[in-house]
Design a protein around this motif. Structure first.
Motif, PDB file in Angstrom:
ATOM      1  N   LYS A 102       0.815  -1.222   0.000  1.00 13.90           N
ATOM      2  CA  LYS A 102       0.000   0.000   0.000  1.00 13.90           C
ATOM      3  C   LYS A 102       0.849   1.272   0.000  1.00 13.90           C
ATOM      4  O   LYS A 102       0.312   2.360  -0.170  1.00 13.90           O
ATOM      5  CB  LYS A 102      -0.939   0.015   1.209  1.00 13.90           C
ATOM      6  CG  LYS A 102      -2.030  -1.034   1.114  1.00 13.90           C
ATOM      7  CD  LYS A 102      -3.014  -0.905   2.258  1.00 13.90           C
ATOM      8  CE  LYS A 102      -4.115  -1.950   2.134  1.00 13.90           C
ATOM      9  NZ  LYS A 102      -5.099  -1.825   3.225  1.00 13.90           N
ATOM     10  N   ASP A 103       2.157   1.133   0.207  1.00 12.09           N
ATOM     11  CA  ASP A 103       3.032   2.304   0.164  1.00 12.09           C
ATOM     12  C   ASP A 103       3.101   2.849  -1.253  1.00 12.09           C
ATOM     13  O   ASP A 103       2.815   2.149  -2.226  1.00 12.09           O
ATOM     14  CB  ASP A 103       4.455   1.954   0.616  1.00 12.09           C
ATOM     15  CG  ASP A 103       4.606   1.904   2.123  1.00 12.09           C
ATOM     16  OD1 ASP A 103       3.688   2.317   2.844  1.00 12.09           O
ATOM     17  OD2 ASP A 103       5.665   1.437   2.578  1.00 12.09           O
ATOM     18  N   GLN A 104       3.493   4.100  -1.341  1.00 13.29           N
ATOM     19  CA  GLN A 104       3.777   4.732  -2.610  1.00 13.29           C
ATOM     20  C   GLN A 104       5.248   5.136  -2.578  1.00 13.29           C
ATOM     21  O   GLN A 104       5.855   5.200  -1.511  1.00 13.29           O
ATOM     22  CB  GLN A 104       2.891   5.961  -2.793  1.00 13.29           C
ATOM     23  CG  GLN A 104       1.415   5.620  -2.811  1.00 13.29           C
ATOM     24  CD  GLN A 104       0.537   6.855  -2.844  1.00 13.29           C
ATOM     25  OE1 GLN A 104       0.987   7.945  -3.165  1.00 13.29           O
ATOM     26  NE2 GLN A 104      -0.723   6.680  -2.502  1.00 13.29           N
ATOM     27  N   VAL A 105       5.825   5.408  -3.744  1.00 12.43           N
ATOM     28  CA  VAL A 105       7.220   5.848  -3.766  1.00 12.43           C
ATOM     29  C   VAL A 105       7.347   7.084  -2.889  1.00 12.43           C
ATOM     30  O   VAL A 105       6.562   8.024  -3.001  1.00 12.43           O
ATOM     31  CB  VAL A 105       7.686   6.129  -5.217  1.00 12.43           C
ATOM     32  CG1 VAL A 105       9.058   6.768  -5.227  1.00 12.43           C
ATOM     33  CG2 VAL A 105       7.700   4.847  -6.024  1.00 12.43           C
ATOM     34  N   ASN A 106       8.298   7.037  -1.976  1.00 16.13           N
ATOM     35  CA  ASN A 106       8.588   8.109  -1.033  1.00 16.13           C
ATOM     36  C   ASN A 106       7.410   8.476  -0.123  1.00 16.13           C
ATOM     37  O   ASN A 106       7.313   9.609   0.344  1.00 16.13           O
ATOM     38  CB  ASN A 106       9.108   9.351  -1.760  1.00 16.13           C
ATOM     39  CG  ASN A 106      10.456   9.087  -2.384  1.00 16.13           C
ATOM     40  OD1 ASN A 106      11.341   8.509  -1.763  1.00 16.13           O
ATOM     41  ND2 ASN A 106      10.613   9.472  -3.631  1.00 16.13           N
ATOM     42  N   MET A 107       6.525   7.509   0.158  1.00 18.21           N
ATOM     43  CA  MET A 107       5.419   7.747   1.082  1.00 18.21           C
ATOM     44  C   MET A 107       5.046   6.454   1.807  1.00 18.21           C
ATOM     45  O   MET A 107       4.657   5.476   1.187  1.00 18.21           O
ATOM     46  CB  MET A 107       4.191   8.288   0.364  1.00 18.21           C
ATOM     47  CG  MET A 107       3.044   8.590   1.335  1.00 18.21           C
ATOM     48  SD  MET A 107       1.564   9.172   0.498  1.00 18.21           S
ATOM     49  CE  MET A 107       2.094  10.796  -0.017  1.00 18.21           C
ATOM     50  N   SER A 108       5.178   6.480   3.135  1.00 20.74           N
ATOM     51  CA  SER A 108       4.802   5.333   3.951  1.00 20.74           C
ATOM     52  C   SER A 108       3.329   5.407   4.322  1.00 20.74           C
ATOM     53  O   SER A 108       2.849   6.422   4.814  1.00 20.74           O
ATOM     54  CB  SER A 108       5.646   5.304   5.231  1.00 20.74           C
ATOM     55  OG  SER A 108       5.151   4.311   6.106  1.00 20.74           O
ATOM     56  N   MET A 109       2.630   4.319   4.100  1.00 26.06           N
ATOM     57  CA  MET A 109       1.223   4.213   4.477  1.00 26.06           C
ATOM     58  C   MET A 109       1.051   3.340   5.723  1.00 26.06           C
ATOM     59  O   MET A 109      -0.057   3.152   6.195  1.00 26.06           O
ATOM     60  CB  MET A 109       0.406   3.635   3.314  1.00 26.06           C
ATOM     61  CG  MET A 109       0.501   4.451   2.027  1.00 26.06           C
ATOM     62  SD  MET A 109       0.004   6.170   2.202  1.00 26.06           S
ATOM     63  CE  MET A 109      -1.754   5.984   2.351  1.00 26.06           C
ATOM     64  N   CYS A 110       2.135   2.780   6.233  1.00 23.70           N
ATOM     65  CA  CYS A 110       2.090   1.904   7.411  1.00 23.70           C
ATOM     66  C   CYS A 110       2.350   2.747   8.651  1.00 23.70           C
ATOM     67  O   CYS A 110       3.488   3.106   8.950  1.00 23.70           O
ATOM     68  CB  CYS A 110       3.119   0.789   7.293  1.00 23.70           C
ATOM     69  SG  CYS A 110       3.134  -0.341   8.700  1.00 23.70           S
ATOM     70  N   THR A 111       1.273   3.074   9.357  1.00 27.75           N
ATOM     71  CA  THR A 111       1.361   3.885  10.569  1.00 27.75           C
ATOM     72  C   THR A 111       0.499   3.237  11.648  1.00 27.75           C
ATOM     73  O   THR A 111      -0.188   2.244  11.396  1.00 27.75           O
ATOM     74  CB  THR A 111       0.874   5.322  10.303  1.00 27.75           C
ATOM     75  OG1 THR A 111      -0.495   5.281   9.893  1.00 27.75           O
ATOM     76  CG2 THR A 111       1.715   6.014   9.238  1.00 27.75           C
ATOM     77  N   GLY A 112       0.509   3.784  12.843  1.00 33.42           N
ATOM     78  CA  GLY A 112      -0.344   3.298  13.927  1.00 33.42           C
ATOM     79  C   GLY A 112      -0.124   1.826  14.225  1.00 33.42           C
ATOM     80  O   GLY A 112       0.996   1.377  14.422  1.00 33.42           O
TER      81      GLY A 112
END
Length: 190
Positions: A102-112
Motif C-alpha cells: 500500500k506504500d507509494q514511492v517516497n510515502m509510507s502508508m504503514c502507521t499506527g
C-alpha cells in the motif's frame, strides 16, 4: 560497566521487549491513516563487528519502542542470499527488510497499529549499502522521523522474524514482500 556489557544488556532488553510485543500482537496488518507514533531513538553503536555484521551489540542497528510505537534504526543495508530464495536486503544485523504493497514511492502508508508489527527502518545517520544496487534514500514520515527507502520504497522489519535470516513476513496478507537489492519486491512463493 564496560561498553560491551552495556551493549549486551541493551540487546537483551530489546529482545525481551520484542518477544513480549510479538506475543501480545493482534497481528493487525492493516494500515492506519493516522500519523505514525513518535518514538525514542536508541543507538547500539556503529563499530563493525567481528562476526560479519550479526552482533546486536555493535552492528549499527538498534530497536526502540515507546508506549505507542516501534522502530528500528540502522545505517547499513546489506545484500544477503537466502537459501532457495535468492538475494534479499537485510539490516546490519541480518534481519530481512520488507516493502508494503500500500506504500507509494517516497510515502509510507504503514502507521499506527501497522507500524507496531511492521517496524519502520529509520535512518541512523547517512544510510549506506553493501551489495545493494538500488538508490538508498530517506523519506520523512508524518511524525517527522526519517525512514530509509530503497528505490524510493520505505523499508520495514517484521516483528515475526525473531532471528537473522528469517523471512516470516514474505507474502504476508499478499501485501508484504522481502525487498531485493534492486529495490524490487521478491516474488511470492508459488
Amino acid at each position: 560497566m564496560s561498553r560491551h556489557r552495556i551493549a549486551l544488556v541493551m540487546a537483551s532488553g530489546v529482545a525481551s521487549a520484542l518477544l513480549l510485543t510479538a506475543c501480545g500482537s493482534s497481528g493487525g496488518d492493516s494500515a492506519n491513516t493516522g500519523a505514525a507514533a513518535p518514538v525514542a531513538s536508541a543507538s547500539a553503536g556503529s563499530a563493525a563487528p567481528a562476526d560479519g555484521g550479526t552482533s546486536a551489540a555493535s552492528s549499527g542497528t538498534s530497536t526502540a519502542s515507546s508506549g505507542t510505537g516501534h522502530m528500528v534504526s540502522t545505517n547499513m543495508l546489506m545484500s544477503k542470499t537466502m537459501s532457495g530464495m535468492g538475494a534479499v536486503v537485510t539490516d546490519a544485523q541480518g534481519f530481512t527488510l520488507y516493502r508494503y504493497g500500500k506504500d507509494q514511492v517516497n510515502m509510507s502508508m504503514c502507521t499506527g497499529d501497522c507500524a507496531q508489527t511492521w517496524m519502520p527502518v529509520m535512518a541512523d545517520g547517512t544510510p549506506q549499502g553493501m551489495g545493494v544496487q538500488a538508490k538508498i534514500g530517506v523519506v520523512t514520515r508524518d511524525d517527522g522521523m526519517k525512514q530509509i527507502t530503497l528505490a524510493g520504497w520505505p523499508l520495514y522489519r517484521y516483528m515475526g522474524d525473531s532471528k537473522a535470516g528469517e523471512m516470516n513476513g514474505q507474502g504476508k496478507n499478499g501485501m508484504w514482500f522481502a525487498v531485493t537489492p534492486a529495490g524490487e519486491k521478491m516474488a511470492a512463493a508459488g
